[in-house]
Design an enzyme around this catalytic site. Sequence first.
Site, PDB file in Angstrom:
ATOM      1  N   HIS A 131       0.809  -1.217   0.000  1.00  0.00           N
ATOM      2  CA  HIS A 131       0.000   0.000   0.000  1.00  0.00           C
ATOM      3  C   HIS A 131       0.848   1.276   0.000  1.00  0.00           C
ATOM      4  CE1 HIS A 131       0.382  -0.161   4.533  1.00  0.00           C
ATOM      5  NE2 HIS A 131       0.434   1.139   4.364  1.00  0.00           N
ATOM      6  N   ASP A 161       0.062  -7.628   1.522  1.00  0.00           N
ATOM      7  CA  ASP A 161       0.516  -6.234   1.573  1.00  0.00           C
ATOM      8  C   ASP A 161       2.042  -6.129   1.590  1.00  0.00           C
ATOM      9  OD1 ASP A 161       0.316  -3.528   1.571  1.00  0.00           O
ATOM     10  OD2 ASP A 161      -0.354  -3.316   3.646  1.00  0.00           O
ATOM     11  N   GLY A 233       3.375   6.732   8.150  1.00  0.00           N
ATOM     12  CA  GLY A 233       4.727   6.934   7.650  1.00  0.00           C
ATOM     13  C   GLY A 233       5.654   5.813   8.067  1.00  0.00           C
ATOM     14  N   ASN A 234       5.271   5.062   9.108  1.00  0.00           N
ATOM     15  CA  ASN A 234       6.038   3.890   9.524  1.00  0.00           C
ATOM     16  C   ASN A 234       5.754   2.680   8.635  1.00  0.00           C
ATOM     17  OD1 ASN A 234       6.084   5.091  12.694  1.00  0.00           O
ATOM     18  ND2 ASN A 234       7.851   3.891  12.048  1.00  0.00           N
ATOM     19  N   SER A 235       4.666   2.732   7.869  1.00  0.00           N
ATOM     20  CA  SER A 235       4.278   1.590   7.049  1.00  0.00           C
ATOM     21  C   SER A 235       5.423   1.133   6.162  1.00  0.00           C
ATOM     22  CB  SER A 235       3.085   1.956   6.163  1.00  0.00           C
ATOM     23  OG  SER A 235       1.914   2.075   6.918  1.00  0.00           O
ATOM     24  N   GLY A 288      -9.804 -25.150  -3.182  1.00  0.00           N
ATOM     25  CA  GLY A 288     -11.158 -25.112  -3.719  1.00  0.00           C
ATOM     26  C   GLY A 288     -12.228 -25.430  -2.699  1.00  0.00           C
TER      27      GLY A 288
END
Length: 486
Positions: A131, A161, A233-235, A288
């Site tokens: 992200h 992510d 901002g740490n992401s 499945g």
Amino acid sequence: MIRKSRVVLLVLAAVAAGVLLTAGFNVSPIARALLGDKEKPALIPAAAGLRMVPVDIPQLFKEVSPAVVNISTTQLMKFNHPQMRNPFGRQDPFDEFFNNFFGRMPKEQKRRSLGSGFIVSPDGYILTNNHVVEKADEVTVTLLDKEEFKAKVVGTDPKIDIALIKIETKKKLAYVALGDSDKLEVGEWVVAIGNPFGLGHTVTAGIVGAKGRIIGSGPYDDFIQTDASINPGNSGGPLFNLKGDVVGINTAIIQGGQGIGFATPIQLAKSVLDQLKDKGKVTRGWLGVYIQALTPETAESLGISGRRGALVSDVTSGGPAEKAGIRSGDVIVRFNGKEIGDEHELPQAVASTKPGKTVEVRLLRGGKETTVAVTIAEMGGELGKPAGGHDLSKNLGLTVQEITPEIAQRFDIENTKGVIVSGVEDGSPAEDAGFNVGDIIRQIDRRPVSNIAEFTKSAAKFKAGKTTLFLVERGEARILLTVKNK
């Protein structure tokens, strides 16, 4: 006097022995701090004497911070101002008015965002969150010494992510070691480094509050919870243990929460790193099946004791599970040698299995264990359709009706076998069981329901105090609902 002297000598000898034992053998954290032992992070008591705090964090920060980077992205947003026309096809006067007063509004605008990342190889590969770089037209990486590079997105995995980006430079870069998040313990000290609010390199410390947290971000939720401060901002930044190994990727926070941050375990990232580097995407195994939690009521209906395993609510037509004989109502308790404790553990186990591999799956069916061999397929973009598919049942509080061609077209229903729920009575057993208007009932107690007549026939057999098992289709999902009849 003699006795007192002997006591004093014995005490002094014991203290001396204790110091020698501490220094030479089983050195306590406090002793390490006092003796200056630098082999392991020293710990000293906090002022209150209740919490131990690491004292080697400044040194750790100096060693690993050159490998932590700030990431800024730019996305070009385009705005279209449509021309307005009057009924005669000419430009509307209001359009001229709009352009005169708002003509200076930009047709394009740059959207900027900030994040963090960490270098994992000396040739410039960097791990971060998907992200952080998703839909970015330009990615800029800034090192600790303020040197900037344009970065290329090598590969992304939105399901967990994760993104791998790369910068080109002739010099060898400082990089960090990837640790083992499986060995991380609750209560263990961790350190987060990142770029909160665009302020630059910042370090925070805390402990691991929990592992295996499910926060609803995706099918493979398995987050590390920590009270090391994580802010916007740490992401994408690293979460370190006190050895300086990366054990997690700082990913999420809870709005309004204090001291609660979440990091993706580094083992999850390591499992896809080579694929991101070589192919730019991740290929996962596919079984499945539609699964859900095994509740006590459902377990009782299925004749199963205990609550371990993942309940199969339905199987995908033509999928690996259906071909192997797995069916609705089975409970998967072991997959490819791994015990399955609940419905959250199965997706990760399946996804990490190489497509084409045949594995053993242990099931509970009718209270008995059975084992089947399943050849895992590759997960694609489309997971396939489930197999298979005004009457008022006052005992259930449920109103149903036939799936007419009009209803099928309106709700985009391909399989018209079954009945659709058109009403759920407040406070009824159906509401308690979780029925929603629009649900499609495909089976009752494992018997197919194709129309109102079959539903009515099954409803006539409902007995007060007994539970009834419904197979319900809700959107693309198949779920089992258990209703206790009044």
